[in-house]
Scaffold this motif. Structure first.
Motif, PDB file in Angstrom:
ATOM      1  N   GLY A  11      33.603  81.179 -86.908  1.00  0.00           N
ATOM      2  CA  GLY A  11      32.991  80.659 -88.129  1.00  0.00           C
ATOM      3  C   GLY A  11      32.683  81.763 -89.127  1.00  0.00           C
ATOM      4  N   GLY A  12      32.225  82.896 -88.618  1.00  0.00           N
ATOM      5  CA  GLY A  12      31.955  84.033 -89.500  1.00  0.00           C
ATOM      6  C   GLY A  12      33.227  84.575 -90.136  1.00  0.00           C
ATOM      7  N   LEU A  13      34.275  84.693 -89.336  1.00  0.00           N
ATOM      8  CA  LEU A  13      35.554  85.171 -89.871  1.00  0.00           C
ATOM      9  C   LEU A  13      36.136  84.206 -90.898  1.00  0.00           C
ATOM     10  N   LEU A  14      36.044  82.905 -90.625  1.00  0.00           N
ATOM     11  CA  LEU A  14      36.519  81.916 -91.598  1.00  0.00           C
ATOM     12  C   LEU A  14      35.728  81.996 -92.898  1.00  0.00           C
ATOM     13  N   LEU A  18      37.641  82.676 -96.280  1.00  0.00           N
ATOM     14  CA  LEU A  18      37.723  81.614 -97.288  1.00  0.00           C
ATOM     15  C   LEU A  18      36.875  81.913 -98.517  1.00  0.00           C
ATOM     16  N   ALA A  19      35.769  82.631 -98.360  1.00  0.00           N
ATOM     17  CA  ALA A  19      34.888  82.910 -99.492  1.00  0.00           C
ATOM     18  C   ALA A  19      35.482  83.937-100.454  1.00  0.00           C
ATOM     19  N   THR A  21      38.179  83.670-102.006  1.00  0.00           N
ATOM     20  CA  THR A  21      38.802  82.929-103.093  1.00  0.00           C
ATOM     21  C   THR A  21      37.941  81.715-103.390  1.00  0.00           C
ATOM     22  N   ALA A  22      37.442  81.628-104.597  1.00  0.00           N
ATOM     23  CA  ALA A  22      36.505  80.563-104.963  1.00  0.00           C
ATOM     24  C   ALA A  22      37.080  79.168-104.717  1.00  0.00           C
ATOM     25  N   ALA A  23      38.372  79.007-104.815  1.00  0.00           N
ATOM     26  CA  ALA A  23      38.976  77.691-104.618  1.00  0.00           C
ATOM     27  C   ALA A  23      38.829  77.200-103.187  1.00  0.00           C
ATOM     28  N   PHE A  24      38.642  78.111-102.237  1.00  0.00           N
ATOM     29  CA  PHE A  24      38.539  77.720-100.837  1.00  0.00           C
ATOM     30  C   PHE A  24      37.099  77.503-100.383  1.00  0.00           C
ATOM     31  N   VAL A  25      36.124  77.873-101.183  1.00  0.00           N
ATOM     32  CA  VAL A  25      34.719  77.735-100.788  1.00  0.00           C
ATOM     33  C   VAL A  25      34.353  76.282-100.457  1.00  0.00           C
ATOM     34  N   PRO A  26      34.858  75.277-101.186  1.00  0.00           N
ATOM     35  CA  PRO A  26      34.522  73.894-100.811  1.00  0.00           C
ATOM     36  C   PRO A  26      35.017  73.486 -99.421  1.00  0.00           C
ATOM     37  N   LEU A  27      35.930  74.238 -98.841  1.00  0.00           N
ATOM     38  CA  LEU A  27      36.424  73.933 -97.498  1.00  0.00           C
ATOM     39  C   LEU A  27      35.475  74.403 -96.400  1.00  0.00           C
ATOM     40  N   LEU A  28      34.542  75.273 -96.734  1.00  0.00           N
ATOM     41  CA  LEU A  28      33.661  75.851 -95.728  1.00  0.00           C
ATOM     42  C   LEU A  28      32.835  74.828 -94.940  1.00  0.00           C
ATOM     43  N   PRO A  29      32.198  73.828 -95.580  1.00  0.00           N
ATOM     44  CA  PRO A  29      31.418  72.872 -94.765  1.00  0.00           C
ATOM     45  C   PRO A  29      32.259  72.180 -93.699  1.00  0.00           C
TER      46      PRO A  29
END
Length: 103
Positions: A11-14, A18-19, A21-29
């Protein structure tokens, strides 16, 4: 803890990956819910049987968030998923221990 630690590291590595690139931040939850659910399933042998269903629930809800969450992530996507999952886990633990406390 040894069975749960790999999901924490993943989870930390993901998050770091992902963070960037701002476009991928919504995928984090969704990613967090899937990884946490896999961790809960991994430690299920040490917990009441029903907790495994909670882990599967995290994976399914996380997958749904990844598949269908709009680009603008609603605030409930983290709080709702983890708050609800933790509440259900607490109720299972209370029910299976008969409400007894070590204190």
């Amino acid at each position: 803890m040894g069975q749960f630690l790999p999901c924490v590291l993943a989870g930390g590595l993901l998050t770091v990956a992902l963070a960037r690139t701002a476009a991928f931040v919504p995928l984090l939850p969704g990613a967090w819910a899937v990884v946490f659910g896999l961790g809960v399933v991994a430690v299920r042998p040490h917990l009441p049987r029903a907790v495994g269903l909670v882990g599967v629930g995290y994976v399914l809800v996380g997958g749904a968030l990844l598949a269908w969450l709009p680009a603008e992530s609603p605030g409930w996507s983290v709080g709702g998923v983890f708050g609800g999952g933790h509440l259900v886990t607490a109720l299972i633990l209370r029910h299976t221990t008969g409400g007894e406390s070590d204190a």
